[in-house]
Design a protein around this motif. Sequence first.
Motif, PDB file in Angstrom:
ATOM      1  N   SER A   1       0.914  -1.350  -0.022  1.00  0.00           N
ATOM      2  CA  SER A   1       0.122  -0.034  -0.040  1.00  0.00           C
ATOM      3  C   SER A   1       0.696   1.245  -0.018  1.00  0.00           C
ATOM      4  CB  SER A   1      -0.884  -0.055   1.280  1.00  0.00           C
ATOM      5  OG  SER A   1      -0.079   0.069   2.320  1.00  0.00           O
ATOM      6  N   ASP A   2       2.216   1.204   0.469  1.00  0.00           N
ATOM      7  CA  ASP A   2       3.002   2.309   0.379  1.00  0.00           C
ATOM      8  C   ASP A   2       4.156   2.082  -0.801  1.00  0.00           C
ATOM      9  OD1 ASP A   2       5.561   3.813   1.185  1.00  0.00           O
ATOM     10  OD2 ASP A   2       3.872   4.503   2.666  1.00  0.00           O
ATOM     11  N   GLN A   3       4.295   2.792  -1.589  1.00  0.00           N
ATOM     12  CA  GLN A   3       5.178   2.755  -2.847  1.00  0.00           C
ATOM     13  C   GLN A   3       6.639   2.806  -2.210  1.00  0.00           C
ATOM     14  OE1 GLN A   3       4.882   5.744  -5.808  1.00  0.00           O
ATOM     15  NE2 GLN A   3       6.483   4.592  -7.103  1.00  0.00           N
ATOM     16  N   ASN A   4       6.964   3.531  -1.279  1.00  0.00           N
ATOM     17  CA  ASN A   4       8.333   3.538  -0.613  1.00  0.00           C
ATOM     18  C   ASN A   4       8.582   2.232   0.102  1.00  0.00           C
ATOM     19  OD1 ASN A   4      10.801   4.792   0.386  1.00  0.00           O
ATOM     20  ND2 ASN A   4       9.845   4.695   2.391  1.00  0.00           N
ATOM     21  N   GLU A   5       7.683   1.758   0.773  1.00  0.00           N
ATOM     22  CA  GLU A   5       7.840   0.492   1.502  1.00  0.00           C
ATOM     23  C   GLU A   5       8.132  -0.741   0.336  1.00  0.00           C
ATOM     24  OE1 GLU A   5       4.535   0.015   4.263  1.00  0.00           O
ATOM     25  OE2 GLU A   5       5.293   1.439   5.564  1.00  0.00           O
ATOM     26  N   LEU A   6       7.363  -0.783  -0.455  1.00  0.00           N
ATOM     27  CA  LEU A   6       7.434  -1.807  -1.654  1.00  0.00           C
ATOM     28  C   LEU A   6       9.055  -1.762  -2.232  1.00  0.00           C
ATOM     29  CD1 LEU A   6       6.447  -4.036  -3.184  1.00  0.00           C
ATOM     30  CD2 LEU A   6       5.221  -2.303  -4.657  1.00  0.00           C
ATOM     31  N   HIS A   7       9.012  -0.361  -2.541  1.00  0.00           N
ATOM     32  CA  HIS A   7      10.499  -0.311  -3.195  1.00  0.00           C
ATOM     33  C   HIS A   7      11.750  -0.900  -2.386  1.00  0.00           C
ATOM     34  CE1 HIS A   7      13.301   1.692  -5.902  1.00  0.00           C
ATOM     35  NE2 HIS A   7      13.768   2.238  -4.856  1.00  0.00           N
ATOM     36  N   ILE A   8      11.774  -0.372  -1.087  1.00  0.00           N
ATOM     37  CA  ILE A   8      12.720  -0.946  -0.220  1.00  0.00           C
ATOM     38  C   ILE A   8      12.631  -2.445  -0.088  1.00  0.00           C
ATOM     39  CG2 ILE A   8      13.427  -0.945   1.938  1.00  0.00           C
ATOM     40  CD1 ILE A   8      12.589   1.964   2.353  1.00  0.00           C
ATOM     41  N   LEU A   9      11.575  -3.074  -0.005  1.00  0.00           N
ATOM     42  CA  LEU A   9      11.472  -4.498   0.018  1.00  0.00           C
ATOM     43  C   LEU A   9      11.763  -4.994  -1.123  1.00  0.00           C
ATOM     44  CD1 LEU A   9      10.551  -6.756   1.792  1.00  0.00           C
ATOM     45  CD2 LEU A   9       8.152  -6.620   0.528  1.00  0.00           C
ATOM     46  N   LEU A  10      11.644  -4.687  -2.207  1.00  0.00           N
ATOM     47  CA  LEU A  10      12.093  -5.176  -3.630  1.00  0.00           C
ATOM     48  C   LEU A  10      13.725  -5.434  -3.681  1.00  0.00           C
ATOM     49  CD1 LEU A  10       9.563  -3.713  -6.214  1.00  0.00           C
ATOM     50  CD2 LEU A  10       9.991  -6.245  -5.777  1.00  0.00           C
ATOM     51  N   PHE A  11      14.183  -4.308  -3.054  1.00  0.00           N
ATOM     52  CA  PHE A  11      15.697  -4.279  -3.181  1.00  0.00           C
ATOM     53  C   PHE A  11      16.317  -5.202  -2.114  1.00  0.00           C
ATOM     54  CE2 PHE A  11      15.634  -1.030  -6.326  1.00  0.00           C
ATOM     55  CZ  PHE A  11      16.996  -0.798  -6.737  1.00  0.00           C
ATOM     56  N   LEU A  12      15.588  -5.078  -0.997  1.00  0.00           N
ATOM     57  CA  LEU A  12      16.295  -5.970  -0.084  1.00  0.00           C
ATOM     58  C   LEU A  12      16.165  -7.411  -0.266  1.00  0.00           C
ATOM     59  CD1 LEU A  12      15.019  -4.249   3.263  1.00  0.00           C
ATOM     60  CD2 LEU A  12      17.344  -4.301   2.381  1.00  0.00           C
ATOM     61  N   VAL A  13      15.087  -7.846  -1.107  1.00  0.00           N
ATOM     62  CA  VAL A  13      14.852  -9.237  -1.441  1.00  0.00           C
ATOM     63  C   VAL A  13      15.844  -9.572  -2.534  1.00  0.00           C
ATOM     64  CG1 VAL A  13      13.444 -10.744  -2.906  1.00  0.00           C
ATOM     65  CG2 VAL A  13      12.381  -9.426  -1.020  1.00  0.00           C
ATOM     66  N   PHE A  14      16.093  -8.728  -3.255  1.00  0.00           N
ATOM     67  CA  PHE A  14      17.221  -8.972  -4.447  1.00  0.00           C
ATOM     68  C   PHE A  14      18.555  -9.103  -3.849  1.00  0.00           C
ATOM     69  CE2 PHE A  14      20.541  -7.027  -7.576  1.00  0.00           C
ATOM     70  CZ  PHE A  14      20.415  -8.148  -8.440  1.00  0.00           C
ATOM     71  N   ASN A  15      18.943  -8.222  -2.724  1.00  0.00           N
ATOM     72  CA  ASN A  15      20.143  -8.252  -2.021  1.00  0.00           C
ATOM     73  C   ASN A  15      20.399  -9.701  -1.438  1.00  0.00           C
ATOM     74  OD1 ASN A  15      20.782  -5.911  -2.694  1.00  0.00           O
ATOM     75  ND2 ASN A  15      20.639  -4.665  -0.735  1.00  0.00           N
ATOM     76  N   GLN A  16      19.202 -10.215  -0.739  1.00  0.00           N
ATOM     77  CA  GLN A  16      19.297 -11.449   0.007  1.00  0.00           C
ATOM     78  C   GLN A  16      19.419 -12.817  -0.984  1.00  0.00           C
ATOM     79  OE1 GLN A  16      19.173 -12.428   2.908  1.00  0.00           O
ATOM     80  NE2 GLN A  16      19.213 -10.361   3.822  1.00  0.00           N
TER      81      GLN A  16
END
Length: 483
Positions: free
Chosen positions: A109-124
């Motif tokens: 629901s929050d574009q900023n939160e989704l953006h951060i989560l996507l990059f953190l998933v990629f980093n993992q």
Amino acid sequence: MQKKFLSSLGLIVLLNLIVKPLYILGIDAEVQNRVGQESYGLYFGLLNLSFIFNILIDLGINNFNNRNIAQNTSLIKNHFSKLFSAKAILALLYALFTLFIGLLLGYFSDQNELHILLFLVFNQVIVSFILFSRSNLAGLHMFKSDSVVSILDRSLLIVFCSVLLFTGITGGEFKIQWFIYLQTIAYLITLAVSLFMLRSQIGGLRWNLDMKFNLSIFKQSLPFALFMLSAALYNRIDGVMLENMLDDESETAGVYAQGFRFYEAAGMFSFLFGTLLLPIYSRMLKQNQRIEEVLRLSSNLLLSVSVFAAILCFFFGNEILNWRYTDVSHDSEMAFIALMFAFVGMSMFYIYGTLLTANADLRILNIISFTGLGLNLVVNLALIPTYGAFGAAIATMITQLFAGFAQFIVVKRKFKVRVNLPALLRIGLFIATYSVLNYYLTKTTFDGIGLVLISGALGLFLLLITGSIQIRQITQILRLKDE
């Protein structure tokens, strides 16, 4: 074998003593100071969410590979590409599953939160492939190369982040998103370097998805994967629960992260022991060698240091936190102290749990781990609404100490390890003496970080004179011919 273990341990600890504290307590802590409790608390919660399910990228592959290569080094050329290809498929499944959980938790629901989560998933995903490369380096007993890879990503981040944090190039501004992007770059470089180190061993990297081979490994590794999943849950679920259970714009999660940073830094040294011990235990068990000497040595070193750290933080937790952070509360201090006592249990996990892993005693490990997970969830649910960060830290402390002592009991019975009464007496003498000295130090006119340094120096001296850490024993083993 003891000589090789200790010389490798010396190198890897030396490198990490220089790099890891500088990154965690220097760069990472400064990032939190710059972006504030709320922004860092959101990042901390999402980071934990991305971390919890990263076992899905692995499903026990790294553990299988570490033990298998340590026992049969010639298999690496045949297995590397097959396992690498399998991990690529698993990485996609992990990303989809974690994002689905993020959707359920409301992060979409929050574009900023989704953006951060996507990059953190990629980093993992990248980190998982780095760990896979390191499992090959460790399995081949290329400990020096493994040592370099273990600190490369953090070394790069220190350089990258220092430019943005301390040169004024950004006009004093820093965003949590920048921190995440720099992590991505550092991880990609580290992965490339680790693959380059293995180039002569793996015979080239190619797509080779062998489903029959992979299913066979997954079947063997499933118990270990379940063990790692449960361990990740009770180690990381607290950050996610704090971020979601309390309606405070992630501030309490940021408070918890202050103490967790020190706990994580200490835990990295325990992890280093486990990384080195796993292939060594595996090979010694295969050759029917007695593991008691290595077990006793690692126990003396790691448990003595972890008890020392816990006592130091109990008396001077406030001074340590104020040395590093600009915004410290009583809740920060109490959570920090509880987490450092959890470090003692974590150290036991990496000593005794690693031995049980090498011996493939995964059934009992899973029983202990899932019991610990249930205990952790119950305590978190009971304490977080009232005690916030301190409640989550208490849950972590109880869980880690339970798991550590349970694994010790199993190892004692299974391997018929005798309780070392002289070692217990020495550590008991250290605890009593060091606690009394610290009590009187709190009554002196010294204050701030200088008081912590005095206490730390006294503690290290006491570890030596009580024999809790025996330099002569280490020196004697170093002189032994490598087996």
